[in-house]
Design an enzyme around this catalytic site. Structure first.
Site, PDB file in Angstrom:
ATOM      1  N   CYS A  95     -12.325  68.703  21.639  1.00 24.99           N
ATOM      2  CA  CYS A  95     -13.806  69.558  22.442  1.00 24.99           C
ATOM      3  C   CYS A  95     -14.026  68.729  23.336  1.00 24.99           C
ATOM      4  O   CYS A  95     -14.064  67.138  23.342  1.00 24.99           O
ATOM      5  CB  CYS A  95     -14.829  70.137  20.991  1.00 24.99           C
ATOM      6  SG  CYS A  95     -15.982  70.145  21.967  1.00 24.99           S
ATOM      7  N   LYS A 135      -5.336  70.605  17.207  1.00 28.80           N
ATOM      8  CA  LYS A 135      -5.267  70.797  18.508  1.00 28.80           C
ATOM      9  C   LYS A 135      -5.499  69.470  19.726  1.00 28.80           C
ATOM     10  O   LYS A 135      -6.739  68.962  19.109  1.00 28.80           O
ATOM     11  CB  LYS A 135      -6.373  72.058  18.584  1.00 28.80           C
ATOM     12  CG  LYS A 135      -6.436  72.659  20.063  1.00 28.80           C
ATOM     13  CD  LYS A 135      -7.418  73.795  19.574  1.00 28.80           C
ATOM     14  CE  LYS A 135      -6.920  74.655  21.362  1.00 28.80           C
ATOM     15  NZ  LYS A 135      -8.206  73.680  21.623  1.00 28.80           N
ATOM     16  N   SER A 196      -1.616  76.817  25.443  1.00 35.15           N
ATOM     17  CA  SER A 196      -3.504  77.299  25.621  1.00 35.15           C
ATOM     18  C   SER A 196      -3.249  76.257  26.678  1.00 35.15           C
ATOM     19  O   SER A 196      -3.139  76.016  26.903  1.00 35.15           O
ATOM     20  CB  SER A 196      -3.849  76.157  24.169  1.00 35.15           C
ATOM     21  OG  SER A 196      -5.084  76.504  24.749  1.00 35.15           O
ATOM     22  N   GLY A 197      -4.356  77.728  27.074  1.00 36.50           N
ATOM     23  CA  GLY A 197      -5.125  77.759  29.146  1.00 36.50           C
ATOM     24  C   GLY A 197      -4.459  78.398  29.865  1.00 36.50           C
ATOM     25  O   GLY A 197      -2.441  78.031  29.972  1.00 36.50           O
ATOM     26  N   ARG A 221     -10.537  82.733  26.763  1.00 34.00           N
ATOM     27  CA  ARG A 221     -11.255  83.486  27.462  1.00 34.00           C
ATOM     28  C   ARG A 221     -10.596  84.484  27.829  1.00 34.00           C
ATOM     29  O   ARG A 221     -11.377  85.632  27.974  1.00 34.00           O
ATOM     30  CB  ARG A 221     -11.577  82.298  28.330  1.00 34.00           C
ATOM     31  CG  ARG A 221     -12.545  81.185  28.662  1.00 34.00           C
ATOM     32  CD  ARG A 221     -12.574  80.039  29.000  1.00 34.00           C
ATOM     33  NE  ARG A 221     -11.489  79.729  29.431  1.00 34.00           N
ATOM     34  CZ  ARG A 221     -10.846  78.778  30.395  1.00 34.00           C
ATOM     35  NH1 ARG A 221     -11.653  78.456  31.896  1.00 34.00           N
ATOM     36  NH2 ARG A 221      -9.293  78.551  30.904  1.00 34.00           N
TER      37      ARG A 221
HETATM   38  C1  LIG Z   1     -16.905  78.818  25.381  1.00 33.90           C
HETATM   39  C2  LIG Z   1     -15.745  78.223  24.192  1.00 33.90           C
HETATM   40  C3  LIG Z   1     -14.936  77.427  23.437  1.00 33.90           C
HETATM   41  C4  LIG Z   1     -14.916  76.739  23.049  1.00 33.90           C
HETATM   42  N1  LIG Z   1     -14.414  76.668  21.562  1.00 33.90           N
HETATM   43  C5  LIG Z   1     -13.663  75.928  21.331  1.00 33.90           C
HETATM   44  C6  LIG Z   1     -13.461  74.854  19.910  1.00 33.90           C
HETATM   45  O1  LIG Z   1     -14.290  75.767  19.043  1.00 33.90           O
HETATM   46  N2  LIG Z   1     -12.279  74.534  19.476  1.00 33.90           N
HETATM   47  C7  LIG Z   1     -11.110  74.160  20.177  1.00 33.90           C
HETATM   48  O2  LIG Z   1     -10.160  73.617  19.867  1.00 33.90           O
HETATM   49  N3  LIG Z   1     -11.350  74.691  21.589  1.00 33.90           N
HETATM   50  C8  LIG Z   1     -12.356  75.709  22.234  1.00 33.90           C
HETATM   51  N4  LIG Z   1     -12.257  75.878  23.166  1.00 33.90           N
HETATM   52  C9  LIG Z   1     -10.842  75.653  23.759  1.00 33.90           C
HETATM   53  C10 LIG Z   1      -9.986  77.029  23.956  1.00 33.90           C
HETATM   54  O3  LIG Z   1      -9.802  77.083  22.322  1.00 33.90           O
HETATM   55  C11 LIG Z   1      -8.874  77.010  24.763  1.00 33.90           C
HETATM   56  O4  LIG Z   1      -8.110  75.648  24.357  1.00 33.90           O
HETATM   57  C12 LIG Z   1      -9.419  76.719  25.918  1.00 33.90           C
HETATM   58  O5  LIG Z   1     -10.484  77.327  26.126  1.00 33.90           O
HETATM   59  C13 LIG Z   1      -8.333  77.464  27.268  1.00 33.90           C
HETATM   60  O6  LIG Z   1      -7.166  78.955  27.247  1.00 33.90           O
HETATM   61  P1  LIG Z   1      -8.019  79.655  27.733  1.00 33.90           P
HETATM   62  O7  LIG Z   1      -7.905  79.683  29.524  1.00 33.90           O
HETATM   63  O8  LIG Z   1      -7.258  80.847  27.610  1.00 33.90           O
HETATM   64  O9  LIG Z   1      -9.508  79.922  27.467  1.00 33.90           O
HETATM   65  C14 LIG Z   1     -12.972  76.305  23.541  1.00 33.90           C
HETATM   66  C15 LIG Z   1     -13.269  76.632  25.082  1.00 33.90           C
HETATM   67  C16 LIG Z   1     -14.480  77.421  25.335  1.00 33.90           C
HETATM   68  C17 LIG Z   1     -14.212  78.042  27.158  1.00 33.90           C
END
Ligand SMILES: Cc1cc2nc3c(=O)[nH]c(=O)nc-3n(C[C@H](O)[C@H](O)[C@H](O)COP(=O)(O)O)c2cc1C
Length: 322
Positions: A95, A135, A196-197, A221
């Site tokens: 985070c 993570k 992830s990402g 997202r």
């Molecule tokens: C609004 C928001 C909240 C998130 N909350 C967490 C969380 O609580 N724990 C965590 O490990 N990652 C959190 N993330 C990161 C996501 O789990 C993920 O790793 C990151 O968004 C990249 O993946 P994506 O491009 O598929 O969104 C958060 C991301 C966003 C945008």
């Protein structure tokens, strides 16, 4: 816990609550994750934090994600989380949010691999027979890309799987995630690696599997307002035709089901109001979306939502049939 070939709903604080997790499971997500839960909050607690641990059988396989920086407290929190019998407990070292980093939680710990190891060992001890995963990010900043070192420490400590979101803490969510780093971690890791990402389309899912060799793909997202990404990606991965982008009627059907579940859980008015953000996401890209959203954002009952959706569909049909 077998992550191989799985499509995972990412933890998204403030979004992936129990109901959204159920919606995504129904739409093909294989595994779900809790929003991040403060270990300090859980140990001191306070019903407010414990509420984040709640889940239903429909969300399984389900993991509870903890964050914190004190190994002893993480161990205690893991014991508490294990009492809820999740399928696994995950550690958040990713985070980037200032409020979390300021207390040396989340991605801040990427700067201290030794402490990461201590946290992992205490958590594993506290979790008993429940597997523990972690993570991580790429590092703290571009000059400190130490994900391989942190991963090694975690694997040595006994974690069962690793998720990498390949951006640094400094990047937040900007720029592009560096999938090459996922490939690099896959090459050296002795535990399953979850990528992830920037997975926003079904073809991104298959591309991430193909180019990185990761065991599982996590979608964040890209699933918001778009839980179809899971079922569509599965079609693609199994050689079936992609049904394509969901049309307005499909979106409304799922949005109504989601609303109904919220209403059952939180009562009519609060349930509908809480779903407003999701209405914005479910209607993204539709014709006249801003007018539609304005109407939906004023709703306080399920009937009003239904009337707005059916009015929209009738109007669109009239336009299409001339
Ligand atoms: C609004 C928001 C909240 C998130 N909350 C967490 C969380 O609580 N724990 C965590 O490990 N990652 C959190 N993330 C990161 C996501 O789990 C993920 O790793 C990151 O968004 C990249 O993946 P994506 O491009 O598929 O969104 C958060 C991301 C966003 C945008």
């Amino acid at each position: 816990m077998d992550f191989n070939g799985k499509l995972i709903l990412a933890p998204l604080a403030g979004i992936t609550n129990s109901i959204f997790r159920r919606v995504c499971r129904k739409m093909g997500a294989d595994v779900t994750w809790s929003e991040m839960v403060s270990a300090d909050g859980l140990v001191q607690d306070a019903g407010r934090t414990s509420r984040l641990l709640r889940f239903t059988e429909a969300e399984r396989p389900f993991g509870i994600q903890l964050f914190g920086s004190n190994p002893r407290i993480m161990g205690l929190a893991a014991g508490k989380a294990a009492g809820c019998e999740p399928d696994f407990i995950d550690l958040n070292f990713s985070c980037p949010v200032r409020k979390v980093v300021r207390k040396n939680g989340g991605a801040s710990l990427m700067r201290d691999p030794k402490l990461v190891g201590e946290i992992a060992r205490e958590t594993i001890r506290g979790a008993g027979s429940i597997p523990v995963t972690a993570k991580i990010r790429s590092g703290w900043h571009a000059g400190m890309l130490n994900y391989l070192e942190v991963a090694e420490e975690l694997i040595r400590s006994g974690i069962s799987a690793l998720t990498l979101h390949p951006r640094t803490r400094d990047q937040g969510f900007s720029g592009q995630s560096e999938w090459d780093q996922i490939s690099e971690l896959v090459r050296v890791s002795t535990v399953p690696v979850i990528g992830s990402g920037d997975v926003f389309t079904p073809s991104d899912v298959s591309e991430m599997f193909d180019t990185t060799g990761c065991a599982a793909v996590m979608i964040g997202r890209g699933a918001v307002g778009n839980p179809w990404i899971f079922s569509r990606a599965k079609c693609l991965l199994t050689g079936q035709d992609d049904p394509g982008e969901p049309q307005a009627d499909q979106r409304f059907r799922l949005a109504l089901e989601h609303t109904q579940m919220m209403v059952e859980e939180y009562g009519e008015k609060y349930g509908v109001i809480m779903l407003r953000r999701h209405f914005g996401w479910y209607t993204k890209g539709l014709a006249e979306a801003s007018t539609l959203r304005r109407k939906l954002f004023a709703c306080t009952s399920l009937d009003e939502v239904k009337t707005i959706f059916s009015g929209y569909l009738e109007r669109v049909q009239c336009i299409q049939t001339g």
